[in-house]
Scaffold this motif. Structure first.
Motif, PDB file in Angstrom:
ATOM      1  N   GLN A   1       0.812  -1.218   0.000  1.00 55.58           N
ATOM      2  CA  GLN A   1       0.000   0.000   0.000  1.00 55.58           C
ATOM      3  C   GLN A   1       0.847   1.270   0.000  1.00 55.58           C
ATOM      4  O   GLN A   1       0.379   2.328  -0.415  1.00 55.58           O
ATOM      5  N   ASN A   2       2.091   1.157   0.467  1.00 53.29           N
ATOM      6  CA  ASN A   2       2.949   2.342   0.563  1.00 53.29           C
ATOM      7  C   ASN A   2       4.043   2.377  -0.504  1.00 53.29           C
ATOM      8  O   ASN A   2       5.058   3.026  -0.324  1.00 53.29           O
ATOM      9  N   GLY A   3       3.805   1.678  -1.600  1.00 51.73           N
ATOM     10  CA  GLY A   3       4.719   1.758  -2.729  1.00 51.73           C
ATOM     11  C   GLY A   3       5.767   0.666  -2.744  1.00 51.73           C
ATOM     12  O   GLY A   3       5.842  -0.174  -1.835  1.00 51.73           O
ATOM     13  N   PRO A   4       6.607   0.659  -3.788  1.00 52.95           N
ATOM     14  CA  PRO A   4       7.611  -0.392  -3.963  1.00 52.95           C
ATOM     15  C   PRO A   4       8.630  -0.419  -2.820  1.00 52.95           C
ATOM     16  O   PRO A   4       8.807   0.559  -2.088  1.00 52.95           O
ATOM     17  N   LEU A   5       9.314  -1.546  -2.704  1.00 49.98           N
ATOM     18  CA  LEU A   5      10.395  -1.698  -1.735  1.00 49.98           C
ATOM     19  C   LEU A   5      11.702  -1.293  -2.391  1.00 49.98           C
ATOM     20  O   LEU A   5      11.882  -1.446  -3.595  1.00 49.98           O
ATOM     21  N   SER A   6      12.627  -0.805  -1.581  1.00 53.98           N
ATOM     22  CA  SER A   6      13.863  -0.259  -2.127  1.00 53.98           C
ATOM     23  C   SER A   6      15.083  -0.949  -1.521  1.00 53.98           C
ATOM     24  O   SER A   6      14.974  -1.952  -0.816  1.00 53.98           O
ATOM     25  N   ALA A   7      16.245  -0.364  -1.772  1.00 52.25           N
ATOM     26  CA  ALA A   7      17.500  -0.917  -1.249  1.00 52.25           C
ATOM     27  C   ALA A   7      17.597  -0.807   0.261  1.00 52.25           C
ATOM     28  O   ALA A   7      18.479  -1.408   0.875  1.00 52.25           O
ATOM     29  N   SER A   8      16.694  -0.048   0.881  1.00 54.77           N
ATOM     30  CA  SER A   8      16.710   0.066   2.345  1.00 54.77           C
ATOM     31  C   SER A   8      15.833  -0.989   3.007  1.00 54.77           C
ATOM     32  O   SER A   8      15.534  -0.909   4.195  1.00 54.77           O
TER      33      SER A   8
ATOM     34  N   LEU B   1      20.016  -6.857  16.941  1.00 53.19           N
ATOM     35  CA  LEU B   1      19.342  -6.820  15.647  1.00 53.19           C
ATOM     36  C   LEU B   1      19.102  -5.397  15.169  1.00 53.19           C
ATOM     37  O   LEU B   1      19.418  -5.058  14.016  1.00 53.19           O
ATOM     38  N   HIS B   2      18.535  -4.564  16.028  1.00 47.23           N
ATOM     39  CA  HIS B   2      18.228  -3.185  15.612  1.00 47.23           C
ATOM     40  C   HIS B   2      19.504  -2.453  15.201  1.00 47.23           C
ATOM     41  O   HIS B   2      19.525  -1.758  14.169  1.00 47.23           O
ATOM     42  N   GLU B   3      20.559  -2.613  15.967  1.00 40.02           N
ATOM     43  CA  GLU B   3      21.833  -1.936  15.656  1.00 40.02           C
ATOM     44  C   GLU B   3      22.394  -2.429  14.322  1.00 40.02           C
ATOM     45  O   GLU B   3      22.904  -1.640  13.519  1.00 40.02           O
ATOM     46  N   ARG B   4      22.306  -3.711  14.085  1.00 36.19           N
ATOM     47  CA  ARG B   4      22.797  -4.257  12.809  1.00 36.19           C
ATOM     48  C   ARG B   4      22.035  -3.649  11.629  1.00 36.19           C
ATOM     49  O   ARG B   4      22.637  -3.257  10.618  1.00 36.19           O
ATOM     50  N   LEU B   5      20.723  -3.592  11.755  1.00 31.76           N
ATOM     51  CA  LEU B   5      19.912  -3.056  10.665  1.00 31.76           C
ATOM     52  C   LEU B   5      20.161  -1.571  10.455  1.00 31.76           C
ATOM     53  O   LEU B   5      20.247  -1.103   9.312  1.00 31.76           O
ATOM     54  N   GLN B   6      20.274  -0.821  11.550  1.00 26.64           N
ATOM     55  CA  GLN B   6      20.532   0.616  11.431  1.00 26.64           C
ATOM     56  C   GLN B   6      21.878   0.893  10.787  1.00 26.64           C
ATOM     57  O   GLN B   6      22.017   1.831   9.985  1.00 26.64           O
ATOM     58  N   ALA B   7      22.863   0.083  11.091  1.00 25.77           N
ATOM     59  CA  ALA B   7      24.195   0.257  10.506  1.00 25.77           C
ATOM     60  C   ALA B   7      24.169   0.061   8.993  1.00 25.77           C
ATOM     61  O   ALA B   7      25.013   0.613   8.272  1.00 25.77           O
ATOM     62  N   ARG B   8      23.190  -0.683   8.510  1.00 27.71           N
ATOM     63  CA  ARG B   8      23.074  -0.938   7.075  1.00 27.71           C
ATOM     64  C   ARG B   8      22.051  -0.030   6.404  1.00 27.71           C
ATOM     65  O   ARG B   8      21.765  -0.180   5.221  1.00 27.71           O
ATOM     66  N   GLY B   9      21.487   0.901   7.158  1.00 29.01           N
ATOM     67  CA  GLY B   9      20.528   1.839   6.590  1.00 29.01           C
ATOM     68  C   GLY B   9      19.175   1.222   6.283  1.00 29.01           C
ATOM     69  O   GLY B   9      18.433   1.721   5.425  1.00 29.01           O
ATOM     70  N   ILE B  10      18.808   0.185   7.000  1.00 31.57           N
ATOM     71  CA  ILE B  10      17.537  -0.501   6.754  1.00 31.57           C
ATOM     72  C   ILE B  10      16.404   0.231   7.469  1.00 31.57           C
ATOM     73  O   ILE B  10      16.491   0.508   8.665  1.00 31.57           O
ATOM     74  N   ASP B  11      15.333   0.529   6.727  1.00 29.92           N
ATOM     75  CA  ASP B  11      14.160   1.151   7.348  1.00 29.92           C
ATOM     76  C   ASP B  11      12.865   0.382   7.063  1.00 29.92           C
ATOM     77  O   ASP B  11      11.786   0.774   7.500  1.00 29.92           O
ATOM     78  N   THR B  12      12.981  -0.716   6.318  1.00 30.30           N
ATOM     79  CA  THR B  12      11.823  -1.524   5.934  1.00 30.30           C
ATOM     80  C   THR B  12      12.148  -2.993   6.113  1.00 30.30           C
ATOM     81  O   THR B  12      13.249  -3.430   5.776  1.00 30.30           O
TER      82      THR B  12
ATOM     83  N   TYR C   1      10.031   0.822  11.880  1.00 31.25           N
ATOM     84  CA  TYR C   1      10.250   0.229  10.562  1.00 31.25           C
ATOM     85  C   TYR C   1       8.940   0.135   9.785  1.00 31.25           C
ATOM     86  O   TYR C   1       7.876  -0.079  10.370  1.00 31.25           O
ATOM     87  N   ARG C   2       9.044   0.294   8.490  1.00 36.36           N
ATOM     88  CA  ARG C   2       7.938  -0.118   7.628  1.00 36.36           C
ATOM     89  C   ARG C   2       7.936  -1.644   7.642  1.00 36.36           C
ATOM     90  O   ARG C   2       8.983  -2.276   7.456  1.00 36.36           O
ATOM     91  N   VAL C   3       6.791  -2.262   7.865  1.00 33.76           N
ATOM     92  CA  VAL C   3       6.710  -3.719   8.007  1.00 33.76           C
ATOM     93  C   VAL C   3       5.767  -4.296   6.959  1.00 33.76           C
ATOM     94  O   VAL C   3       4.625  -3.857   6.828  1.00 33.76           O
ATOM     95  N   VAL C   4       6.283  -5.282   6.228  1.00 37.66           N
ATOM     96  CA  VAL C   4       5.482  -6.005   5.246  1.00 37.66           C
ATOM     97  C   VAL C   4       5.480  -7.476   5.641  1.00 37.66           C
ATOM     98  O   VAL C   4       6.538  -8.112   5.670  1.00 37.66           O
ATOM     99  N   VAL C   5       4.317  -8.003   5.962  1.00 43.71           N
ATOM    100  CA  VAL C   5       4.196  -9.420   6.305  1.00 43.71           C
ATOM    101  C   VAL C   5       3.941 -10.205   5.019  1.00 43.71           C
ATOM    102  O   VAL C   5       3.002  -9.900   4.272  1.00 43.71           O
TER     103      VAL C   5
END
Length: 202
Positions: A7-14, A122-133, A157-161
């Protein structure tokens, strides 16, 4: 009720894929056997194979023996003595083989409670990689997947199940959770099929 899909558009490199507890612990004939795991495995494997370097697997690590754990977890492991490490085969905590072959480059985070966000980096690992989704798959829909989804929502985070890549040993509560995501978390949790996710992950 919101429609399925991104609903919130395509997924990206993040975007990353958080794959919850796809382990022998639940796939084998144990007291926690999850029959649907075999059925959803091909869909989970499609997600992992598409972005192995953007996949993080979690593994649920049981207590070593009954009586361990704090508070209600102590009583929990007394109830589930058959699922403690001393009672299980050595490979019980391992990822199921079709997925284990992807790690590395996929990463693995171990946890001793339902949530992958508690007492882990986990959160620190994802943040270090610029992950927001996060695309979320795995087992079980109404226990550890639920904890992973709500923890991700709490951290923004944007969450897609991935609706056809999650499973539970209870059909009733699996279906109830999918309804709950729509009816109560529609602004923060999107529900999409693996086909939709892969088509729009750029």
């Amino acid at each position: 009720m919101p429609k399925d899909g991104l609903q919130n558009g395509p997924l990206s490199a993040s975007c990353a894929h958080l794959c919850i507890d796809m382990q022998m612990l639940f796939a084998a004939q144990t007291d926690w056997h999850t029959p649907w795991m075999t059925r959803v495995l091909p869909m989970v494997e499609r997600l992992v194979a598409a972005r192995p370097d953007r996949t993080v697997f979690t593994r649920f690590i049981p207590a070593r023996r009954p009586g361990e754990g704090r508070g209600t977890w102590r009583r929990y492991w007394e109830r589930w003595a058959s699922m403690t490490l001393e009672a299980l085969p050595p490979d019980a905590v391992e990822l199921i083989p079709p997925l284990a072959r992807f790690a590395p480059p996929a990463e693995v985070v171990d946890k001793r409670v339902y949530s992958p966000w508690v007492d882990s980096d986990l959160h620190e690992r994802l943040q270090a990689r610029g992950i927001d989704t996060l695309v979320v798959s795995g087992a079980e829909t109404d226990v550890c997947v639920l904890a992973g989804v709500l923890g991700a929502v709490d951290r923004g985070y944007r969450v897609v199940v991935a609706t056809d890549a999650i499973c539970s040993s209870s059909d009733h509560t699996h279906d109830a959770l999918l309804a709950l995501y729509h009816e109560r978390y529609g602004q923060q949790v999107e529900a999409a099929t693996v086909e939709e996710i892969l088509r729009d992950w750029r």
